[in-house]
Design a protein around this motif. Sequence first.
Motif, PDB file in Angstrom:
ATOM      1  N   ASP A  50      18.611  -3.084  -5.998  1.00  6.61           N
ATOM      2  CA  ASP A  50      18.813  -1.765  -5.382  1.00  6.61           C
ATOM      3  C   ASP A  50      17.693  -0.806  -5.785  1.00  6.61           C
ATOM      4  N   GLU A  98       7.349  11.423  -9.247  1.00  5.10           N
ATOM      5  CA  GLU A  98       7.516  10.266  -8.361  1.00  5.10           C
ATOM      6  C   GLU A  98       7.491   8.967  -9.174  1.00  5.10           C
ATOM      7  N   ILE A 158      17.222  10.605  -9.906  1.00  4.43           N
ATOM      8  CA  ILE A 158      17.626  10.221  -8.554  1.00  4.43           C
ATOM      9  C   ILE A 158      16.900  11.075  -7.519  1.00  4.43           C
ATOM     10  N   ASP A 159      16.674  12.340  -7.852  1.00  6.71           N
ATOM     11  CA  ASP A 159      16.011  13.231  -6.904  1.00  6.71           C
ATOM     12  C   ASP A 159      15.531  14.465  -7.654  1.00  6.71           C
ATOM     13  N   LEU A 189      14.643   0.893  -3.466  1.00  6.88           N
ATOM     14  CA  LEU A 189      14.390   2.334  -3.358  1.00  6.88           C
ATOM     15  C   LEU A 189      12.933   2.655  -3.693  1.00  6.88           C
ATOM     16  N   ARG A 190      12.378   1.967  -4.664  1.00  7.15           N
ATOM     17  CA  ARG A 190      10.996   2.253  -5.054  1.00  7.15           C
ATOM     18  C   ARG A 190       9.988   1.650  -4.066  1.00  7.15           C
ATOM     19  N   ALA A 191      10.464   0.776  -3.212  1.00 12.21           N
ATOM     20  CA  ALA A 191       9.547   0.096  -2.290  1.00 12.21           C
ATOM     21  C   ALA A 191       9.461   0.763  -0.927  1.00 12.21           C
ATOM     22  N   THR A 192      10.237   1.835  -0.738  1.00 17.23           N
ATOM     23  CA  THR A 192      10.285   2.413   0.607  1.00 17.23           C
ATOM     24  C   THR A 192       9.915   3.890   0.596  1.00 17.23           C
ATOM     25  N   PRO A 193       8.625   4.184   0.428  1.00 16.31           N
ATOM     26  CA  PRO A 193       8.196   5.575   0.468  1.00 16.31           C
ATOM     27  C   PRO A 193       8.335   6.136   1.881  1.00 16.31           C
ATOM     28  N   ALA A 194       8.464   7.423   1.946  1.00 19.71           N
ATOM     29  CA  ALA A 194       8.545   8.100   3.242  1.00 19.71           C
ATOM     30  C   ALA A 194       7.592   9.282   3.213  1.00 19.71           C
ATOM     31  N   GLN A 195       7.296   9.807   4.372  1.00 16.47           N
ATOM     32  CA  GLN A 195       6.464  10.996   4.458  1.00 16.47           C
ATOM     33  C   GLN A 195       7.350  12.230   4.377  1.00 16.47           C
ATOM     34  N   THR A 196       6.860  13.231   3.686  1.00 17.52           N
ATOM     35  CA  THR A 196       7.608  14.487   3.618  1.00 17.52           C
ATOM     36  C   THR A 196       6.645  15.657   3.600  1.00 17.52           C
ATOM     37  N   LEU A 250      10.953   8.183 -10.575  1.00 16.06           N
ATOM     38  CA  LEU A 250      12.110   8.070  -9.675  1.00 16.06           C
ATOM     39  C   LEU A 250      12.809   6.708  -9.753  1.00 16.06           C
ATOM     40  N   TYR A 251      14.114   6.775  -9.935  1.00 21.77           N
ATOM     41  CA  TYR A 251      15.029   5.617  -9.909  1.00 21.77           C
ATOM     42  C   TYR A 251      14.961   4.723 -11.145  1.00 21.77           C
ATOM     43  N   THR A 296       5.858  18.117  -3.651  1.00 22.66           N
ATOM     44  CA  THR A 296       6.010  16.805  -4.259  1.00 22.66           C
ATOM     45  C   THR A 296       5.315  16.797  -5.616  1.00 22.66           C
TER      46      THR A 296
END
Lengths: 301, 301, 301, 301
Positions: free
Chosen positions: C10, C30, C48-49, C14-21, C33-34, C25
């Motif tokens: 799990d 970063e 977590i965030d 989560l660490r393998a799926t970066p997203a753009q924001t 994270l997790y 930041t």
Amino acid sequence: MNLTDEQKADIAALRATPAQTLRATSEGMERHLYEPKPVLDHGFVRVIDYMGDDTAITQAARVSYGRGTKSVSNDEGLIRYLMRHWHSTPFEMCELKLHVKLPVFVARQWIRHRTANVNEYSARYSILDREFYIPAQDSLAAQSTTNNQGRGDTLQGAEAERVLNYLRDDAMRAYDHYEEMISTEGQQGLARELARMNLPANIYTQWYWKVDLHNLLHFLRLRADSHAQYEIRVYADAICEMVKDWVPFAYRAFEDYRMGGENLSAAALDCIKRMLAGEDVTQETSGMSKGEWREFQAMLD
Amino acid sequence: MNLTDEQKADIAALRATPAQTLRATSEGMERHLYEPKPVLDHGFVRVIDYMGDDTAITQAARVSYGRGTKSVSNDEGLIRYLMRHWHSTPFEMCELKLHVKLPVFVARQWIRHRTANVNEYSARYSILDREFYIPAQDSLAAQSTTNNQGRGDTLQGAEAERVLNYLRDDAMRAYDHYEEMISTEGQQGLARELARMNLPANIYTQWYWKVDLHNLLHFLRLRADSHAQYEIRVYADAICEMVKDWVPFAYRAFEDYRMGGENLSAAALDCIKRMLAGEDVTQETSGMSKGEWREFQAMLD
Amino acid sequence: MNLTDEQKADIAALRATPAQTLRATSEGMERHLYEPKPVLDHGFVRVIDYMGDDTAITQAARVSYGRGTKSVSNDEGLIRYLMRHWHSTPFEMCELKLHVKLPVFVARQWIRHRTANVNEYSARYSILDREFYIPAQDSLAAQSTTNNQGRGDTLQGAEAERVLNYLRDDAMRAYDHYEEMISTEGQQGLARELARMNLPANIYTQWYWKVDLHNLLHFLRLRADSHAQYEIRVYADAICEMVKDWVPFAYRAFEDYRMGGENLSAAALDCIKRMLAGEDVTQETSGMSKGEWREFQAMLD
Amino acid sequence: MNLTDEQKADIAALRATPAQTLRATSEGMERHLYEPKPVLDHGFVRVIDYMGDDTAITQAARVSYGRGTKSVSNDEGLIRYLMRHWHSTPFEMCELKLHVKLPVFVARQWIRHRTANVNEYSARYSILDREFYIPAQDSLAAQSTTNNQGRGDTLQGAEAERVLNYLRDDAMRAYDHYEEMISTEGQQGLARELARMNLPANIYTQWYWKVDLHNLLHFLRLRADSHAQYEIRVYADAICEMVKDWVPFAYRAFEDYRMGGENLSAAALDCIKRMLAGEDVTQETSGMSKGEWREFQAMLD
């Protein structure tokens, strides 16, 4: 501060009807109950209710079955220890309820303290009175030239007069129009919740404000401080007088450890040690910025 | 509930020394002051102090100079209006301070209500007493088979006995070892802050807990509810009895609008309208999930 | 700290799926994270965030349309000014969400910080794991002989062994009985909400804990302090490492003005002034109690 | 709503610089980031930052290691369950930060919601802009004749014109005098903290406001309600549009269980049962006061 005859009668009635209670009672505070203490030109602070006294603090700290200790000196010593070591929860066991009349711009600063209960007079529901704060001549100050958030010298002569005239005239005119807009004589009459928007920030409002002693002392530390705006500081000062009579041990500890105390940074502490060891510390060798050094020097003056 | 002679004497002393006060006083609450009301096998709730009464609510709602209205019926009407329309701030103007003795696993649920002041007996500083909650036979319940977070039938016979033996024996052994570990006879003696970790969650702790009436009623709505765990519900029930005597108007409104009331979803409201219009609504035509429909049916039963 | 393969998967997902924001930041955060950071024998802290970074603080202080100032040195200077003068609201504009696994007796201290959001693993609803905190040999300390609320020397030899055996054996037995009581094999099975009461305070629990930076720093000041209990201090220390990477300017100011700083009482300040002027101040002439004087001396050491 | 070119450039710059993040990201909310959404004549709401999404709610409810469940329908079902049963803590795990420009009289209502973080533009420190809320013709309403706290019909003709003239002229004159008083040309210049008191309550202020989703929904329930004052309701409506795009499951549950729902009192529930059983219930037999009965009838309309 002008009270109507009815208001005076209400207050007198409350002060004339003592009751028996088994609760902790503070004689010093009983004397203040209900009596409005004047602040600024039309404002006041008055105590509506209180819970607890000095022994309520030690009683909670000890989670005891009876009322604090037998020994008064033990109680004061424990209160000082709690204050010194930031054990704040026992101070939360006392509670104060005030009725305050204050200008709206003061109320806007005051409400920033969130850990309190508030019931404000509603200008959606009711009509506000024609009462505005007009500063006394000697609290009419110029903008500070060194501090963006402060006051400088007192305004003089014609300029002072001009300012007072503006404040008075604009307030009166705004109120005249407020009254005219909500009037239902010969017209529909604007909703109160809209008409109030025409009134300036020096109009007086009122509220019931209830807070625990820990959060009250935090409020007083910030608002009775010399950097606070004069118009809120006079309210804080008035409340200090009441707290002193209510919980004298806690108030004395507050004066020693908070109001009269200072926070030292790591750098400032280091400088003091070096100075006590005989070193001649300067801003350059202090590890502080110029601003910090100036504040540090002022502290040691 | 066992009090020592000293504790009884402390309580008797407090009840024997009335004082005069000008504050709002609730006769109903004066009768409760200091007296421990037994809860579970060793726990209790007792009132240490209170601020305000029913008229303190209306007084704050009106930001008035005197004490509420002249008319009692007006006061109750206003309180009901405020409760019905979720005007919560006037209820925050009353405050209650309790001394509670309760098992640690109950304390852990209780503390989740954050808007309150707490001073708990410190097991870092002091030694805990040998007092554990052992459920009565008829509150020894099986896990619910339909609700992951609930109880089913009462345990029977040998199983019940086995459970009680485990709870009793494990608690006694854990406490024996706790005592032995902190003992300084012939050894260094483990720090209290460490030794306490050996004690199970049914050991009793105590605290002073202070809360305003609005947040107290919110606590009671959740914890006196039939879905709350039995062991906290009995504390909530005991407090309800006190609140009823303290602020009878507010408590009655609370019973009508909160405890006895229900929240309707948009879908549920729509179903009721259709049912009143004669339609035969079923889960399929209701727009609700099966779980919601089941709860809706239960509400109308 | 043991994670199951599923938990590891799990986290890796989560660490393998970066997203753009488009949000602010923090690169330093970063990286955290997790990832669980081990604490004590089975515990951890993981981010977590998070919301905001150093410039989010200055941006809020200025109520600006863009992101802070152009100049990094201005940002740090402003952050130091805000920290020094207790302007706390801009620090509330950053937020951190943690997942923490910790012993119940640590959780009970932690939860006393009320200005935070918490979701704890429910032992009413779910079954707790067989994981207990057993202190390492070198953190098995005797009761302090000078401080009722502290630790002294490390326990030695047979005593240490005895304590560890008690802690281990009692925990295992309690858990065996817990499992046996809730089992539904051949019996009804006790409700989880009841069975949990048999478990000692060194069992691990978990929660999501969310807090703003101002309140987090307040937590860290108290819990990373040398007077805090070791078992909560190691969590605070682990969080400090994260905060340092998240908001480096704010963290440095926190170290200088809070962690490394001191509060001076009015009496202590007066003594320092007299000492700097060459006076030989003693406890008798200091105006301080013996306890205060001892703390004052320790500060200047 | 007028933005300066510099402000527009700041916003464009923020929207032009995406970054990579491992945090939970809401595509719906990314579209809103930084863009001011106009409200009233000069006001706006814009999202500065957010934390979490729908799955962050279920993730916290389950204290899970990964991101929510694999199944979207499970997530929505759980969110609905949590909302229906007032399990509020998982909703606190999402956080929103807004930049709002709003008239002072609206800000005064808004700030009553205490569980939020606020940084307001300081009129002690800075100079306010010449921007005032002047109602549009069709939101210029008369005082309600049935509800002391509400609006009636729209003002007509000459009366409307007179009101608008007063509001406009008084605002302009107050601002002229504000500028004149703080001017340092040929005079000392009044302190800003004093001069601001001349400004009426329809002047615009701005703040950063940060709040968790649970408290935000509570705010929206009260302020997007038809009984809220129009001038705050339009802000709440604008925020609703953002929340709908941010956490669509939570928002839909909020609409069903809160906005579109109703609270039934014990008496109202009893009446509904009797009506469903065929009884013809009247106010006299309902057990409700006239006011309650009227509200009950309106609910069933």
